[in-house]
Design a protein around this motif. Structure first.
Motif, mmCIF file in Angstrom:
data_model
loop_
_atom_site.group_PDB
_atom_site.id
_atom_site.type_symbol
_atom_site.label_atom_id
_atom_site.label_comp_id
_atom_site.label_asym_id
_atom_site.label_seq_id
_atom_site.Cartn_x
_atom_site.Cartn_y
_atom_site.Cartn_z
ATOM 1 N N ALA A 74 0.839 -1.204 0.000
ATOM 2 C CA ALA A 74 0.000 0.000 0.000
ATOM 3 C C ALA A 74 0.867 1.245 0.000
ATOM 4 C CB ALA A 74 -0.921 0.015 1.220
ATOM 5 N N GLY A 120 -3.484 -2.497 3.860
ATOM 6 C CA GLY A 120 -4.053 -1.218 3.448
ATOM 7 C C GLY A 120 -3.555 -0.098 4.339
ATOM 8 N N GLU A 173 -7.839 -5.931 1.921
ATOM 9 C CA GLU A 173 -6.653 -5.599 1.130
ATOM 10 C C GLU A 173 -6.563 -4.104 0.872
ATOM 11 O OE1 GLU A 173 -4.069 -7.027 -0.750
ATOM 12 O OE2 GLU A 173 -4.248 -9.039 0.103
ATOM 13 N N GLY A 174 -7.659 -3.493 0.504
ATOM 14 C CA GLY A 174 -7.646 -2.075 0.174
ATOM 15 C C GLY A 174 -8.203 -1.234 1.298
ATOM 16 N N THR A 176 -9.126 3.144 2.054
ATOM 17 C CA THR A 176 -9.063 4.515 1.570
ATOM 18 C C THR A 176 -10.017 5.384 2.373
ATOM 19 O OG1 THR A 176 -9.094 5.896 -0.443
ATOM 20 C CG2 THR A 176 -10.869 4.301 -0.203
ATOM 21 N N SER A 187 -11.791 -2.665 1.341
ATOM 22 C CA SER A 187 -12.280 -3.629 0.356
ATOM 23 C C SER A 187 -11.791 -5.025 0.709
ATOM 24 C CB SER A 187 -11.791 -3.248 -1.047
ATOM 25 O OG SER A 187 -10.377 -3.202 -1.096
ATOM 26 N N GLU A 189 -10.746 -8.688 -0.467
ATOM 27 C CA GLU A 189 -10.093 -9.096 -1.715
ATOM 28 C C GLU A 189 -10.952 -10.088 -2.496
ATOM 29 O OE1 GLU A 189 -5.772 -10.702 -3.332
ATOM 30 O OE2 GLU A 189 -6.350 -11.079 -1.251
ATOM 31 N N GLU A 230 -6.606 -3.260 -4.030
ATOM 32 C CA GLU A 230 -6.506 -1.867 -3.586
ATOM 33 C C GLU A 230 -7.638 -1.026 -4.147
ATOM 34 O OE1 GLU A 230 -5.865 0.069 -1.297
ATOM 35 O OE2 GLU A 230 -3.673 0.232 -1.394
#
Length: 351
Positions: A74, A120, A173-174, A176, A187, A189, A230
């Motif tokens: 990340a 992340g 995994e992500g 933001t 998010s 995966e 991501e």
């Protein structure tokens, strides 16, 4: 509660993007003006909306202060415009925004001192670090020096079995933070048990009283065989989404999508997502399949459909161009001799 579009970009995010503007040269809205404005050949286009300025392997198989610089999962823009780069082996690096050279490293751990599978990263407005781990999964808040300050709640269904319905190594995994700084989004995966293959859940948290509480949840359908490593918020409240997969003997698939969750169904109360009617999935639009980018002289250490490709896993918006965004990707080399730590400097038009 639905995600809300931004009316005014969060001041700290704007400052970070402005400070990071030297990461890539400003670009135009299409490939033709790209050639006129910068002298870069139109062949740098990956698609009508995405172009590749350059790539860098400068950090591949290097060390800093005794720590291996790799396994990068990340990226985030720090308050001073430099980059924060997260290793999934529990190291958080500071990288110089101009050279990518490491200038600092902080070890991370869980409450017991054990290593994380950290995936992340968000730098919050107070410079604290929000870090997701796909082990449990979890989202923790860390100080700049690596102390745990807080841990966010996670819905039971998204926890790894037997505690929940998720599969180990296929969870958060992500990560933001949406414009405005109120909504955090993680998010998954891959799909959880009981949901159709390819439908992944996105969990949000809403900030109130200085802390994050569980918010809405959304469903996103990936392309066949791909997962979501991501997500990155755009200034207007939409999301850039990486989809990625790997086939032995063939190589990686990496696709960049633009997604809009603002009219998607809140799926918190939907036990099983099986494609039934009444559930509006997050809308997505393909921006580019990275296999179509120019290789620009890149080489691969294992079979790839394009030698530029590798295990791309991290993404951050670093600034704006004329009509678009500067986006930086990074690949996770898994500390593997046949994989590469590679940075990709993109220009992305989202309108």
């Amino acid at each position: 509660m639905r995600l809300r579009p931004l009316r005014t970009l969060l001041t700290t995010v704007t400052a970070g993007l402005a400070a990071a503007s030297c990461l890539t040269a400003a670009g135009p809205a299409n490939a033709n003006s790209l050639a006129r404005d910068t002298g870069t050949a139109a062949s740098n286009a990956c698609s009508p909306t995405v172009s590749l300025d350059r790539f860098s392997d400068a950090l591949d198989k290097t060390t800093y202060d005794g720590t291996f610089v790799g396994n990068l999962s990340a990226l985030a823009v720090d308050r001073d415009g430099n980059l924060a780069a997260l290793s999934d082996r529990s190291s958080l690096f500071t990288l110089d925004r101009r050279t990518l050279s490491p200038t600092g490293v902080v070890p991370l751990a869980d409450e017991t001192g054990a290593a994380l599978d950290s995936e992340g990263l968000v730098v919050d407005r107070d410079s604290t670090r929000l870090v997701s781990s796909e082990t449990e999964p979890s989202v923790r808040r860390y100080s700049r020096d690596g102390r745990i300050l807080d841990r966010l709640p996670v819905p039971d269904a998204l926890k790894v079995a037997p505690a929940g319905r998720a599969t180990a190594n296929q969870t958060f995994e992500g990560l933001t933070l949406l414009p405005g700084g109120r909504t955090l989004l993680a998010s998954m995966e891959y799909a959880i048990s009981g949901d159709s293959t390819g439908i992944v859940r996105w969990q949000t948290w809403e900030r109130g009283g200085g802390r994050f509480a569980l918010g809405a949840q959304y469903a996103y359908r990936t392309d066949t065989g791909l997962g979501v490593p991501e997500v990155a918020a755009t200034p207007d409240g939409r999301l850039l989404v990486l989809e990625r997969g790997f086939t032995a003997g063939v190589g990686n698939t990496v696709r960049l999508y633009l997604a809009d969750p603002r009219h998607a169904t809140d799926t918190r109360g939907v036990e099983n997502l099986t494609g039934q009617g009444g559930v509006r999935l997050v809308r997505k639009t393909l921006l580019a399949d990275i296999v179509n980018c120019p290789s620009l002289g890149a080489t691969a250490k294992q079979p790839q459909p394009n030698p530029l490709l590798d295990n791309v896993e991290g993404m951050v918006v670093t600034g704006r161009t004329h009509g678009g965004l500067r986006v930086l990707l990074v690949s996770d080399d898994n500390q593997n001799a046949v994989q590469t730590t590679r940075f990709y400097f993109l220009r992305v038009r989202t309108s």
